[in-house]
Design a protein around this motif. Structure first.
Motif, PDB file in Angstrom:
ATOM      1  N   ALA A  46       0.680  -1.139   0.201  1.00  0.00           N
ATOM      2  CA  ALA A  46       0.158  -0.134   0.062  1.00  0.00           C
ATOM      3  C   ALA A  46       0.970   1.331  -0.054  1.00  0.00           C
ATOM      4  N   ILE A  47       1.988   1.307   0.684  1.00  0.00           N
ATOM      5  CA  ILE A  47       2.902   2.480   0.704  1.00  0.00           C
ATOM      6  C   ILE A  47       3.440   2.698  -0.559  1.00  0.00           C
ATOM      7  N   LEU A  48       3.986   1.380  -1.209  1.00  0.00           N
ATOM      8  CA  LEU A  48       4.462   1.563  -2.478  1.00  0.00           C
ATOM      9  C   LEU A  48       3.347   2.012  -3.709  1.00  0.00           C
ATOM     10  N   ASN A  49       2.262   1.738  -3.417  1.00  0.00           N
ATOM     11  CA  ASN A  49       1.028   2.265  -4.389  1.00  0.00           C
ATOM     12  C   ASN A  49       0.973   3.784  -3.991  1.00  0.00           C
ATOM     13  N   GLY A  50       0.998   3.917  -2.810  1.00  0.00           N
ATOM     14  CA  GLY A  50       0.865   5.460  -2.644  1.00  0.00           C
ATOM     15  C   GLY A  50       2.056   6.297  -3.169  1.00  0.00           C
ATOM     16  N   LEU A  51       3.317   5.881  -2.862  1.00  0.00           N
ATOM     17  CA  LEU A  51       4.385   6.515  -3.484  1.00  0.00           C
ATOM     18  C   LEU A  51       4.335   6.662  -4.880  1.00  0.00           C
ATOM     19  N   THR A  52       3.895   5.346  -5.377  1.00  0.00           N
ATOM     20  CA  THR A  52       3.558   5.630  -6.916  1.00  0.00           C
ATOM     21  C   THR A  52       2.984   6.671  -7.518  1.00  0.00           C
ATOM     22  N   PHE A  53       1.633   6.764  -6.677  1.00  0.00           N
ATOM     23  CA  PHE A  53       0.651   7.555  -6.989  1.00  0.00           C
ATOM     24  C   PHE A  53       1.027   9.048  -6.802  1.00  0.00           C
ATOM     25  N   TYR A 111     -16.195  -2.579  -2.252  1.00  0.00           N
ATOM     26  CA  TYR A 111     -14.953  -2.928  -2.125  1.00  0.00           C
ATOM     27  C   TYR A 111     -14.859  -3.896  -3.312  1.00  0.00           C
ATOM     28  N   TYR A 112     -15.813  -4.590  -3.664  1.00  0.00           N
ATOM     29  CA  TYR A 112     -15.535  -5.612  -5.135  1.00  0.00           C
ATOM     30  C   TYR A 112     -15.405  -4.871  -6.216  1.00  0.00           C
ATOM     31  N   PHE A 113     -16.291  -3.716  -6.259  1.00  0.00           N
ATOM     32  CA  PHE A 113     -16.311  -2.849  -7.527  1.00  0.00           C
ATOM     33  C   PHE A 113     -14.790  -2.438  -7.725  1.00  0.00           C
ATOM     34  N   ILE A 114     -14.336  -1.793  -6.616  1.00  0.00           N
ATOM     35  CA  ILE A 114     -12.912  -1.378  -6.736  1.00  0.00           C
ATOM     36  C   ILE A 114     -12.096  -2.207  -7.130  1.00  0.00           C
ATOM     37  N   LEU A 115     -12.058  -3.448  -6.244  1.00  0.00           N
ATOM     38  CA  LEU A 115     -10.987  -4.764  -6.641  1.00  0.00           C
ATOM     39  C   LEU A 115     -11.073  -5.008  -7.822  1.00  0.00           C
ATOM     40  N   VAL A 116     -12.255  -5.183  -8.525  1.00  0.00           N
ATOM     41  CA  VAL A 116     -12.385  -5.944  -9.888  1.00  0.00           C
ATOM     42  C   VAL A 116     -11.847  -4.815 -10.870  1.00  0.00           C
ATOM     43  N   THR A 117     -12.265  -3.332 -10.646  1.00  0.00           N
ATOM     44  CA  THR A 117     -11.721  -2.460 -11.732  1.00  0.00           C
ATOM     45  C   THR A 117     -10.208  -2.321 -11.435  1.00  0.00           C
ATOM     46  N   MET A 152      -1.489   7.378 -18.031  1.00  0.00           N
ATOM     47  CA  MET A 152      -1.482   8.245 -16.758  1.00  0.00           C
ATOM     48  C   MET A 152      -2.758   7.928 -16.061  1.00  0.00           C
ATOM     49  N   PRO A 153      -3.933   8.205 -16.242  1.00  0.00           N
ATOM     50  CA  PRO A 153      -5.174   8.330 -15.421  1.00  0.00           C
ATOM     51  C   PRO A 153      -5.297   6.754 -15.125  1.00  0.00           C
ATOM     52  N   ILE A 154      -5.127   5.837 -16.043  1.00  0.00           N
ATOM     53  CA  ILE A 154      -5.266   4.367 -15.525  1.00  0.00           C
ATOM     54  C   ILE A 154      -4.141   4.209 -14.260  1.00  0.00           C
ATOM     55  N   TRP A 155      -2.952   4.463 -14.715  1.00  0.00           N
ATOM     56  CA  TRP A 155      -2.027   4.121 -13.688  1.00  0.00           C
ATOM     57  C   TRP A 155      -2.199   4.954 -12.521  1.00  0.00           C
ATOM     58  N   LEU A 156      -2.650   6.138 -12.369  1.00  0.00           N
ATOM     59  CA  LEU A 156      -3.205   7.035 -10.918  1.00  0.00           C
ATOM     60  C   LEU A 156      -4.505   6.222 -10.449  1.00  0.00           C
ATOM     61  N   TYR A 157      -5.193   5.637 -11.192  1.00  0.00           N
ATOM     62  CA  TYR A 157      -6.388   5.022 -10.597  1.00  0.00           C
ATOM     63  C   TYR A 157      -5.951   3.647  -9.935  1.00  0.00           C
ATOM     64  N   VAL A 158      -5.195   2.818 -10.736  1.00  0.00           N
ATOM     65  CA  VAL A 158      -4.699   1.667 -10.128  1.00  0.00           C
ATOM     66  C   VAL A 158      -3.814   1.777  -8.915  1.00  0.00           C
ATOM     67  N   SER A 159      -3.066   2.584  -9.033  1.00  0.00           N
ATOM     68  CA  SER A 159      -2.119   2.942  -7.751  1.00  0.00           C
ATOM     69  C   SER A 159      -2.835   3.545  -6.673  1.00  0.00           C
ATOM     70  N   PHE A 160      -3.851   4.380  -6.854  1.00  0.00           N
ATOM     71  CA  PHE A 160      -4.865   4.857  -5.654  1.00  0.00           C
ATOM     72  C   PHE A 160      -5.797   3.867  -5.252  1.00  0.00           C
ATOM     73  N   THR A 161      -6.353   3.345  -6.085  1.00  0.00           N
ATOM     74  CA  THR A 161      -7.225   2.007  -5.586  1.00  0.00           C
ATOM     75  C   THR A 161      -6.416   1.060  -4.904  1.00  0.00           C
ATOM     76  N   GLY A 162      -5.238   0.821  -5.242  1.00  0.00           N
ATOM     77  CA  GLY A 162      -4.292  -0.421  -4.323  1.00  0.00           C
ATOM     78  C   GLY A 162      -4.400   0.181  -3.078  1.00  0.00           C
ATOM     79  N   VAL A 163      -4.155   1.464  -2.828  1.00  0.00           N
ATOM     80  CA  VAL A 163      -4.264   1.951  -1.466  1.00  0.00           C
ATOM     81  C   VAL A 163      -5.405   1.677  -0.695  1.00  0.00           C
TER      82      VAL A 163
END
Length: 175
Positions: A46-53, A111-117, A152-163
Motif C-alpha cells: 500500500a505504501i509503494l502504491n501511494g508513493l507511485t501515486f 470493495y468488490y467494484f474497486i477490486l475488480v476494476t 496516466m489516468p489508468i496508472w493513477l487509478y490503479v495506484s490509488f485504488t491499491g491503497v
C-alpha cells in the motif's frame, strides 16, 4: 535497444508479469524465504502504491509545466516504486493464502467494484506503461503523448485504488 526489440520485450514482460500474478492464485503457497514474516508486506504494498501515486502526480504536474527533466525523473521514480511493489506483491501472494473480505452491505459492493476494476486495469497498465516508456525513450514523442493520455489516468487509478483496497481489507488480514 532498437525500437522493434523493445516492443517484443514489452509483450514478453506483459505476459510474464501478468502470468506470474495469475499463478499466485493457483499455485500452492510456499515460504520463499524460510522463517520470514510476510504479514507486513500488504502494508508495504500500500505504501509503494501511494508513493507511485504521488510520483505520478509530480510527473503530471511537471509535464503540464513542460519540465521534461522533472517529468522523466518522476516517471522513473514511479516505475521504481511499481517494480518494488510487484516484487513484494509476488513474494506475499506466492507465500500467503488470500485474505477474504468479510464486510457486508454497500461497503462490500464498493470493495468488490474497486477490486475488480483495480485488477483489470492493473493488467492493462503493464503494456501501456511499458509502451509509453518505450516511446519516450525512443524519442517517439507523438506516440508517447497519445498513449500517455490513457496510461496516466489508468496508472493513477490503479495506484490509488491499491491503497483503498488495502485500507478496506486490512482489518481482515491475519497479523
Amino acid at each position: 535497444m532498437p525500437y522493434r526489440n523493445s516492443i517484443l520485450l514489452i509483450w514478453v514482460l506483459t505476459i510474464v508479469i501478468n502470468g506470474l500474478i495469475l499463478l499466485t492464485f493457483f499455485m500452492p503457497k510456499v515460504s520463499l524465504v524460510a522463517g520470514c514474516d510476510y504479514s507486513r508486506l500488504p502494508m508495504l504494498n500500500a505504501i509503494l502504491n501511494g508513493l507511485t501515486f504521488f510520483s505520478l502526480l509530480f510527473a503530471l504536474f511537471a509535464v503540464r509545466r513542460k519540465d521534461v527533466l522533472l517529468h522523466r525523473s518522476s516517471i522513473f521514480l514511479a516505475f521504481s516504486f511499481t517494480s518494488l511493489f510487484l516484487f513484494s506483491y509476488l513474494l506475499y501472494h506466492f507465500s500467503m493464502p488470500s485474505t477474504s473480505y468479510k464486510g457486508d452491505g454497500i461497503l462490500r459492493e464498493i470493495y468488490y467494484f474497486i477490486l475488480v476494476t483495480h485488477v483489470v486495469l492493473a493488467a492493462v497498465i503493464v503494456p501501456l506503461g511499458l509502451l509509453a516508456m518505450a516511446f519516450a525513450l525512443n524519442n517517439r514523442i507523438n506516440q508517447h503523448r497519445k498513449i500517455a493520455r490513457w496510461t496516466m489516468p489508468i496508472w493513477l487509478y490503479v495506484s490509488f485504488t491499491g491503497v483503498v483496497v488495502y485500507l478496506l481489507i486490512n482489518p481482515y488480514y491475519q497479523h
